[in-house]
Motif scaffolding. Sequence first.
Motif, PDB file in Angstrom:
ATOM      1  N   PRO A 152       0.822  -1.210   0.000  1.00 22.39           N
ATOM      2  CA  PRO A 152       0.000   0.000   0.000  1.00 22.39           C
ATOM      3  C   PRO A 152       0.859   1.263   0.000  1.00 22.39           C
ATOM      4  O   PRO A 152       1.824   1.373   0.749  1.00 22.39           O
ATOM      5  CB  PRO A 152      -0.788  -0.129   1.308  1.00 22.39           C
ATOM      6  CG  PRO A 152      -0.894  -1.591   1.546  1.00 22.39           C
ATOM      7  CD  PRO A 152       0.423  -2.151   1.070  1.00 22.39           C
ATOM      8  N   GLY A 153       0.510   2.180  -0.891  1.00 18.83           N
ATOM      9  CA  GLY A 153       1.252   3.425  -0.981  1.00 18.83           C
ATOM     10  C   GLY A 153       2.467   3.384  -1.874  1.00 18.83           C
ATOM     11  O   GLY A 153       3.187   4.374  -2.000  1.00 18.83           O
ATOM     12  N   HIS A 154       2.722   2.260  -2.539  1.00 11.22           N
ATOM     13  CA  HIS A 154       3.921   2.136  -3.355  1.00 11.22           C
ATOM     14  C   HIS A 154       3.645   2.053  -4.846  1.00 11.22           C
ATOM     15  O   HIS A 154       4.421   2.569  -5.635  1.00 11.22           O
ATOM     16  CB  HIS A 154       4.725   0.889  -2.944  1.00 11.22           C
ATOM     17  CG  HIS A 154       5.525   1.076  -1.715  1.00 11.22           C
ATOM     18  ND1 HIS A 154       6.892   1.044  -1.695  1.00 11.22           N
ATOM     19  CD2 HIS A 154       5.134   1.312  -0.441  1.00 11.22           C
ATOM     20  CE1 HIS A 154       7.331   1.245  -0.463  1.00 11.22           C
ATOM     21  NE2 HIS A 154       6.271   1.400   0.322  1.00 11.22           N
ATOM     22  N   ALA A 155       2.613   1.384  -5.237  1.00 11.69           N
ATOM     23  CA  ALA A 155       2.334   1.134  -6.646  1.00 11.69           C
ATOM     24  C   ALA A 155       3.468   0.364  -7.294  1.00 11.69           C
ATOM     25  O   ALA A 155       4.313   0.907  -7.994  1.00 11.69           O
ATOM     26  CB  ALA A 155       2.080   2.424  -7.410  1.00 11.69           C
ATOM     27  N   GLN A 156       3.508  -0.928  -7.089  1.00 16.43           N
ATOM     28  CA  GLN A 156       4.559  -1.771  -7.642  1.00 16.43           C
ATOM     29  C   GLN A 156       4.359  -2.093  -9.115  1.00 16.43           C
ATOM     30  O   GLN A 156       5.223  -2.682  -9.739  1.00 16.43           O
ATOM     31  CB  GLN A 156       4.631  -3.083  -6.861  1.00 16.43           C
ATOM     32  CG  GLN A 156       5.042  -2.912  -5.414  1.00 16.43           C
ATOM     33  CD  GLN A 156       6.440  -2.328  -5.286  1.00 16.43           C
ATOM     34  OE1 GLN A 156       6.595  -1.130  -5.104  1.00 16.43           O
ATOM     35  NE2 GLN A 156       7.441  -3.161  -5.377  1.00 16.43           N
ATOM     36  N   GLU A 157       3.208  -1.693  -9.665  1.00 14.81           N
ATOM     37  CA  GLU A 157       2.973  -2.016 -11.066  1.00 14.81           C
ATOM     38  C   GLU A 157       3.975  -1.287 -11.959  1.00 14.81           C
ATOM     39  O   GLU A 157       4.573  -0.297 -11.578  1.00 14.81           O
ATOM     40  CB  GLU A 157       1.544  -1.639 -11.489  1.00 14.81           C
ATOM     41  CG  GLU A 157       1.215  -0.177 -11.310  1.00 14.81           C
ATOM     42  CD  GLU A 157       0.484   0.064 -10.003  1.00 14.81           C
ATOM     43  OE1 GLU A 157      -0.192   1.102  -9.900  1.00 14.81           O
ATOM     44  OE2 GLU A 157       0.614  -0.766  -9.092  1.00 14.81           O
ATOM     45  N   ALA A 158       4.133  -1.776 -13.163  1.00  8.34           N
ATOM     46  CA  ALA A 158       5.094  -1.189 -14.084  1.00  8.34           C
ATOM     47  C   ALA A 158       4.720   0.250 -14.397  1.00  8.34           C
ATOM     48  O   ALA A 158       3.548   0.608 -14.420  1.00  8.34           O
ATOM     49  CB  ALA A 158       5.140  -2.007 -15.378  1.00  8.34           C
ATOM     50  N   PRO A 159       5.715   1.106 -14.653  1.00  6.28           N
ATOM     51  CA  PRO A 159       5.430   2.494 -14.971  1.00  6.28           C
ATOM     52  C   PRO A 159       4.493   2.606 -16.169  1.00  6.28           C
ATOM     53  O   PRO A 159       4.573   1.865 -17.126  1.00  6.28           O
ATOM     54  CB  PRO A 159       6.815   3.064 -15.295  1.00  6.28           C
ATOM     55  CG  PRO A 159       7.776   2.169 -14.577  1.00  6.28           C
ATOM     56  CD  PRO A 159       7.159   0.812 -14.617  1.00  6.28           C
ATOM     57  N   ALA A 160       3.572   3.539 -16.063  1.00  2.00           N
ATOM     58  CA  ALA A 160       2.616   3.781 -17.138  1.00  2.00           C
ATOM     59  C   ALA A 160       2.176   5.233 -17.069  1.00  2.00           C
ATOM     60  O   ALA A 160       2.214   5.843 -16.015  1.00  2.00           O
ATOM     61  CB  ALA A 160       1.405   2.863 -16.988  1.00  2.00           C
ATOM     62  N   PRO A 161       1.770   5.805 -18.204  1.00  2.00           N
ATOM     63  CA  PRO A 161       1.307   7.194 -18.172  1.00  2.00           C
ATOM     64  C   PRO A 161       0.104   7.333 -17.254  1.00  2.00           C
ATOM     65  O   PRO A 161      -0.722   6.423 -17.142  1.00  2.00           O
ATOM     66  CB  PRO A 161       0.933   7.466 -19.637  1.00  2.00           C
ATOM     67  CG  PRO A 161       1.659   6.435 -20.425  1.00  2.00           C
ATOM     68  CD  PRO A 161       1.748   5.221 -19.553  1.00  2.00           C
TER      69      PRO A 161
END
Length: 497
Positions: A152-161
């Motif tokens: 939570p609070g990190h966003a581990q998903e791959a970078p995206a616009p």
Amino acid sequence: MPERRTVALVTLGCARNEVDSEELAGRLSADGWDLVEDAADADVAVVNTCGFVEAAKKDSVDALLEANDLKDHGRTQAVVAVGCMAERYGKELADALPEADGVLGFDDYADISDRLQTILSGGVHASHTPRDRRKLLPISPAARQDAAVALPGHAQEAPAPAPEDLPEGVAPASGPRAPLRRRLGDSPVASVKLASGCDRRCSFCAIPSFRGSFVSRRPSDVLGEARWLAEQGVKEVMLVSENNTSYGKDLGDIRLLETLLPEIAAVDGLERVRVSYLQPAEMRPGLIDVLTSTDKVAPYFDLSFQHSAPGVLRAMRRFGDTERFLELLDTIRSKAPQAGARSNFIVGFPGETEEDVAELERFLTAARLDAIGVFGYSDEDGTEAAGYEEKNDPEVVAERLARVSRLAEELTAQRAEDRIGETIEVLVDRVDDEDGVIGRAAHQAPETDGQVRLLTEGLDSPPVPGRMVVATVVASEGVDLVAEPVRDGGRTEEAGR
């Protein structure tokens, strides 16, 4: 057009939970949900629970039951548990508390909208079986950054616009890797996560088992979030994690906080940066220097002492003693005499003797802390200390808790009285008819360390929330202060202007 779905977020526990709630609010708002303040006005009440100690767990259960009562006479159709208690107990909590229509773990946060819609539609989302989240991440800190684990609070998903059609007030708080975030309320202070999890193995603490191992957020993400919050009107950011002194170790630079703090302090619109959750054993001379000498960085030290008797600390699997802790405080105050210092302590730990309590009292008397939290020991599921022998009787724990709490109250009131005559910078938090103008000085964190009541008689207009005001302390009321704004040519002198 179908009626829009409404959701209310009820947040319990620490500032980290508050950040998590704002992430959930951002995700839900971006997916078409309307956020409401009152659970009675919501289709779904989401209770962000705390699972740290018994009292907090009881508060969480009470909040869930209270929200469940709304289903009988309000709009509310479903009550859902999220947060630390939900993550820690999962299916066990769901079985023990059938009043909750859903128990969601951290892995569900990315799909929170779908989960709530399923529950609202009468479907069932199976609660997870708890697991030790430390085992989900590599042992090596340096290998954790790219692990596909929900934090939570990190966003581990791959970078995206970032999405282009976000609702007003919703933004990827720290760039393309960030979770969505929407502010809940209009306070001039907001928390920013530096990291999640903890690598320490304190024998009384279960947090690492359900929050996982330590993972830092990238400096660019933290800085981007601070900028976004400043654009939303935030004047003070508080950096939070389970252990801020470890920030950067998994990014290859244990001194990363020392370089990041001046950058955050330079963000346009911010008036104060505060760092919480510091481990005494990890305090570095360079970090002390930055915290005591950087413009707009509060000289504030939230030090996790927990005790001062060496034998108790070793049993807790911690380090230090009374003399070392007093030396640390002396070093801090030699650089910033007005620096704020606070800490929490556990009494009644297994094996603690009357001599140990006396040693703790000696430390507290000499330490001159601004705020002191005292807790009585209780066993926590899955911790090493729960299996210790030489447990103190509950009556002994209660007596020591009452005694040390009384001493703490006396000492913190005296410390506040010692500040009479000091010139302080007060960030105004609120202005109302009942309490007047209420704010906080640099040594006071939100909700935990007291407050300042500003006297405004004779001023043309009172300060407004978010304004930084220079004032002189003229009185104390327990841990709280009363201060008079500095007048210059008939007007209030305002810091940072």
